[in-house]
Design a protein around this motif. Structure first.
Motif, PDB file in Angstrom:
ATOM      1  N   PRO A 100      19.141  12.830 -43.870  1.00  0.00           N
ATOM      2  CA  PRO A 100      19.739  12.271 -45.176  1.00  0.00           C
ATOM      3  C   PRO A 100      20.458  12.815 -46.240  1.00  0.00           C
ATOM      4  O   PRO A 100      21.464  12.227 -46.754  1.00  0.00           O
ATOM      5  N   VAL A 101      20.638  14.210 -45.849  1.00  0.00           N
ATOM      6  CA  VAL A 101      21.656  14.925 -46.458  1.00  0.00           C
ATOM      7  C   VAL A 101      23.209  14.630 -45.910  1.00  0.00           C
ATOM      8  O   VAL A 101      24.100  14.387 -46.624  1.00  0.00           O
ATOM      9  N   GLU A 102      23.288  14.866 -44.776  1.00  0.00           N
ATOM     10  CA  GLU A 102      24.491  14.308 -43.909  1.00  0.00           C
ATOM     11  C   GLU A 102      24.887  13.219 -44.338  1.00  0.00           C
ATOM     12  O   GLU A 102      26.227  12.738 -43.912  1.00  0.00           O
ATOM     13  N   GLN A 103      24.160  11.959 -44.274  1.00  0.00           N
ATOM     14  CA  GLN A 103      24.243  10.728 -44.191  1.00  0.00           C
ATOM     15  C   GLN A 103      24.471  10.162 -45.886  1.00  0.00           C
ATOM     16  O   GLN A 103      24.555   9.319 -45.991  1.00  0.00           O
ATOM     17  N   TYR A 114      17.446   9.531 -59.544  1.00  0.00           N
ATOM     18  CA  TYR A 114      18.140  10.296 -60.740  1.00  0.00           C
ATOM     19  C   TYR A 114      19.363   9.627 -61.171  1.00  0.00           C
ATOM     20  O   TYR A 114      20.191  10.044 -62.039  1.00  0.00           O
ATOM     21  N   GLY A 115      19.842   8.574 -60.573  1.00  0.00           N
ATOM     22  CA  GLY A 115      20.897   7.664 -60.891  1.00  0.00           C
ATOM     23  C   GLY A 115      22.459   8.408 -60.501  1.00  0.00           C
ATOM     24  O   GLY A 115      23.197   8.403 -61.287  1.00  0.00           O
ATOM     25  N   ARG A 116      21.979   9.122 -59.431  1.00  0.00           N
ATOM     26  CA  ARG A 116      23.186  10.051 -59.069  1.00  0.00           C
ATOM     27  C   ARG A 116      23.998   9.426 -57.684  1.00  0.00           C
ATOM     28  O   ARG A 116      23.306   8.903 -56.990  1.00  0.00           O
ATOM     29  N   ARG A 117      25.192   9.773 -57.831  1.00  0.00           N
ATOM     30  CA  ARG A 117      26.058   9.711 -56.445  1.00  0.00           C
ATOM     31  C   ARG A 117      25.902  10.525 -55.670  1.00  0.00           C
ATOM     32  O   ARG A 117      25.601  11.710 -56.089  1.00  0.00           O
ATOM     33  N   LEU A 118      26.050  10.466 -54.258  1.00  0.00           N
ATOM     34  CA  LEU A 118      26.013  11.534 -53.215  1.00  0.00           C
ATOM     35  C   LEU A 118      26.882  11.050 -52.285  1.00  0.00           C
ATOM     36  O   LEU A 118      27.247   9.934 -51.752  1.00  0.00           O
ATOM     37  N   SER A 119      27.762  12.440 -51.842  1.00  0.00           N
ATOM     38  CA  SER A 119      28.590  12.366 -50.495  1.00  0.00           C
ATOM     39  C   SER A 119      27.895  12.977 -49.638  1.00  0.00           C
ATOM     40  O   SER A 119      26.918  14.005 -49.706  1.00  0.00           O
ATOM     41  N   PRO A 120      28.331  12.691 -48.393  1.00  0.00           N
ATOM     42  CA  PRO A 120      27.726  13.212 -47.171  1.00  0.00           C
ATOM     43  C   PRO A 120      27.800  14.871 -46.960  1.00  0.00           C
ATOM     44  O   PRO A 120      29.083  15.328 -47.463  1.00  0.00           O
TER      45      PRO A 120
END
Length: 227
Positions: A100-103, A114-120
């Motif tokens: 899930p972190v890498e993807q 948390y309404g946050r964007r996430l990059s791989p």
């Protein structure tokens, strides 16, 4: 907000609610022979403040060599990209929570909560066994696979000055199917932690529990609630 504190020689809390931001899980630092390891990094919005807290405690962020992520949720992993880019620290976590972190899976990382964007984010070291170790300066940090909250949740511990310090994040849950939670596995994990004979428990959201009676009592309380 700000500051942080030394819990026992060379073990510090540098982030978390009331220290960096309410969204941040607790961030702990272990120092040994000039080498630093951080256990969890907060949600990412106040990473620069966490770094300043380290500096205020006399810690050099440039000595940060390990970032150990106890599981894949954003309030624990969000600051990791900044810290690796700035200081070159290696990121380590269990192989079951790494995807899930890498993807950049916003559901399994709870980033959407948390309404946050996430990059791989690439994970450099993936733990796979029931117990592994990493070297932090002259000390050994033990890594235990403690599934339950998530499939790849881990806890860490080290012995310092005759006391056993356990980093047991999110012992309280929550336990949701969206996270891949498993209450039976969690109960087994908690009973495994109780066998460590811990002196200090550094938890992810509710602070530091010591001596042993309080630390173990905290875990037993949640075992009773989820019997």
């Amino acid at each position: 907000m700000g500051y942080g504190e030394e819990i026992v020689r060379g073990v510090y809390i540098v982030g978390g609610p009331g220290i960096s931001h309410v969204d941040d899980a607790a961030c702990y630092v272990v120092e040994s022979a000039g080498t630093l390891a951080m256990i969890d990094t907060g949600a990412g919005g106040r990473t620069a403040l966490i770094v300043r807290n380290m500096e205020g405690l006399g810690l050099d962020p440039g000595k940060l060599t390990w970032i150990v992520l106890t599981h894949c949720h954003i309030d624990h992993i969000g600051g990791a990209p900044y810290l690796r880019e700035k200081y070159g620290a290696r990121i380590a976590m269990h192989e079951l929570d790494a995807p899930p972190v890498e993807q950049a899976d916003v559901a399994k990382t709870a980033a959407s909560w948390y309404g946050r964007r996430l990059s791989p984010l690439k994970v450099d070291v993936k733990f796979s066994g029931p117990e592994e170790t990493i070297k932090v300066g002259e000390d050994v940090l033990h890594i235990l696979h403690t599934p339950g909250h998530t499939p790849g949740s881990i806890a860490c511990y080290l012995d310092r000055d005759g006391r056993r310090v356990v980093f047991g994040q999110d012992i309280h849950g929550p336990f949701l199917s969206a996270f891949g939670s498993d209450l039976e596995a969690w109960r087994a994990s908690m009973n495994r932690l109780l066998k460590l004979n811990m002196d200090i428990l550094c938890e992810g959201h509710f602070g530091i529990f010591q001596p042993r009676e309080r630390a173990e009592g905290y875990i037993r309380k949640y075992l009773a609630q989820n019997a």
